[in-house]
Design an enzyme around this catalytic site. Structure first.
Site, PDB file in Angstrom:
ATOM      1  N   GLU A 128       0.802  -1.242   0.000  1.00 17.41           N
ATOM      2  CA  GLU A 128       0.000   0.000   0.000  1.00 17.41           C
ATOM      3  C   GLU A 128       0.829   1.284   0.000  1.00 17.41           C
ATOM      4  OE1 GLU A 128      -2.838  -0.306   3.213  1.00 17.41           O
ATOM      5  OE2 GLU A 128      -3.849  -2.013   2.292  1.00 17.41           O
ATOM      6  N   ASN A 171       2.193  -5.155  -3.227  1.00 16.40           N
ATOM      7  CA  ASN A 171       0.783  -5.451  -2.942  1.00 16.40           C
ATOM      8  C   ASN A 171       0.018  -4.157  -2.666  1.00 16.40           C
ATOM      9  OD1 ASN A 171      -1.211  -7.620  -2.304  1.00 16.40           O
ATOM     10  ND2 ASN A 171      -1.144  -6.787  -0.228  1.00 16.40           N
ATOM     11  N   HIS A 208     -10.385  -6.075  -2.514  1.00 18.06           N
ATOM     12  CA  HIS A 208     -11.462  -5.845  -1.547  1.00 18.06           C
ATOM     13  C   HIS A 208     -12.575  -5.116  -2.298  1.00 18.06           C
ATOM     14  CE1 HIS A 208      -9.045  -7.162   1.814  1.00 18.06           C
ATOM     15  NE2 HIS A 208      -8.085  -6.307   1.510  1.00 18.06           N
ATOM     16  N   GLU A 236      -6.187 -10.640  -1.352  1.00 19.78           N
ATOM     17  CA  GLU A 236      -7.012 -10.405  -0.147  1.00 19.78           C
ATOM     18  C   GLU A 236      -8.491 -10.353  -0.503  1.00 19.78           C
ATOM     19  OE1 GLU A 236      -5.579  -7.056   2.163  1.00 19.78           O
ATOM     20  OE2 GLU A 236      -3.484  -7.566   1.782  1.00 19.78           O
ATOM     21  N   ASP A 238     -12.270 -10.258  -0.939  1.00 14.89           N
ATOM     22  CA  ASP A 238     -13.556 -10.313  -0.241  1.00 14.89           C
ATOM     23  C   ASP A 238     -14.498  -9.364  -0.982  1.00 14.89           C
ATOM     24  OD1 ASP A 238     -12.551  -7.855   0.776  1.00 14.89           O
ATOM     25  OD2 ASP A 238     -12.288  -8.640   2.806  1.00 14.89           O
TER      26      ASP A 238
END
Ligand code: XIL
Length: 300
Positions: A128, A171, A208, A236, A238
């Site tokens: 990030e 990432n 996400h 990650e 979701d």
């Protein structure tokens, strides 16, 4: 195949989950973990605030638990994460001298990567680092502010020295839409790293998503990064309310890109999720498969 991991393995890919050390005593949780997943990412246990809460005093108890358990079972491990502005102890964020911070960052990377040397499939070396919005530039952080743009390159070079066998990933979130300035900023960095021989092997797209799932150009984003000569991984995943079609679209995009090597969901049951109010995962609170599970399985 009848499980996520085994189905992914049929095309040489993995299907993983974020795992919390504190839940390893829950047999419903570990039952699903060991049945379905062939890769594991420690959800918090390898972060700076867990591994070096005070300077040069390293604690690996809960990370070791996850690593040893996964290694015993032949599950891959994603290391998450070496350098991140968040979950960073205040003794680091309050450093004001560049040389001090450079030494601290390199020591952290070297010590953590060295402990798990040879056992990590992919490391999220830097997490990030890019800003949201239209700038396409790095976000402010103690690393950026004191070391400048070169901190990311420095981190990757140090990680390569510490664990030459691990794939080294950058990432980030909100880099799934090819049209976003943030995506383009990361793309330019990876292109520059590849052109100059800076060691980078993969880009992790956190994924996400809101209830709409991936943007329609998600596969273009994956294939564009891959065309630079790196693997891409969905790290990650979701999705708010977990619509089956949104999981289908996400998994299909990965399957359609040869260098999309694996998918990780950010938790096992909805109750395990950092977004638990949105029920974004593949298993419900009782550990039962949701419609999204079947969608993900049949998309592979
Ligand atoms: C989250 C964890 O799931 C939470 O338990 C923790 O409180 C905060 O961090 N991007 C990342 C992950 O890279 O490390 C974050 O994980 C979610 C967003």
């Amino acid at each position: 195949a009848s499980t996520l991991g085994a189905q992914a393995a049929q095309s040489g890919r993995y299907f993983g989950a974020a795992v919390a050390a504190g839940k390893l005593g829950d047999t419903t949780y570990t039952g699903i973990l060991d049945r379905e997943f062939n890769s594991v990412t420690p959800e918090n246990e390898m972060k700076w605030d867990a591994t070096e809460r005070t300077r040069n005093s390293f604690t690996f108890g809960s990370a070791d638990q996850i690593v040893n358990r996964a290694t015993t079972r032949g599950q891959r491990l994603r290391g998450h994460t070496l350098v991140w502005h968040s979950q960073l102890p205040s003794w680091v964020s309050s450093i004001t001298d560049a040389n001090t911070l450079r030494g601290v960052m390199n020591n952290h990377i070297t010590t953590v990567a060295n402990r798990y040397k040879g056992r990590i499939h992919s490391w999220d070396v830097v997490n990030e680092a890019f800003a949201d919005g239209g700038s396409g530039q790095h976000r402010p952080s103690v690393f950026q502010n004191l070391l400048g743009d070169g901190f990311i390159e420095q981190a990757f070079r140090t990680a390569r020295s510490a664990d030459p066998a691990a794939k080294l990933c950058y990432n980030d979130y909100n880099i799934e839409n090819w049209n976003d300035a943030k995506t383009q900023g990361v793309y330019r960095m990876v292109r520059d790293f590849k052109a100059r021989g800076v060691p980078i092997d993969c880009v992790g797209l956190q994924a996400h998503f809101g209830a709409g799932g991936p943007p329609s150009n998600f596969q273009t984003t994956l294939s564009s990064f891959a065309a630079l000569g790196v693997d891409v991984q969905i790290t990650e995943l979701d999705i708010a309310q977990a619509p089956a079609s949104a999981f289908t679209n996400t998994v299909r995009a990965c399957m359609n890109v040869a260098r999309c090597t694996g998918i990780t969901v950010w938790g096992i049951r909805d109750s395990d999720s950092w977004r638990s109010g949105e029920n974004p995962l593949l298993f419900d609170r009782n550990g039962n498969k949701k419609a999204a599970y079947q969608a993900a399985l049949t998309a592979m």
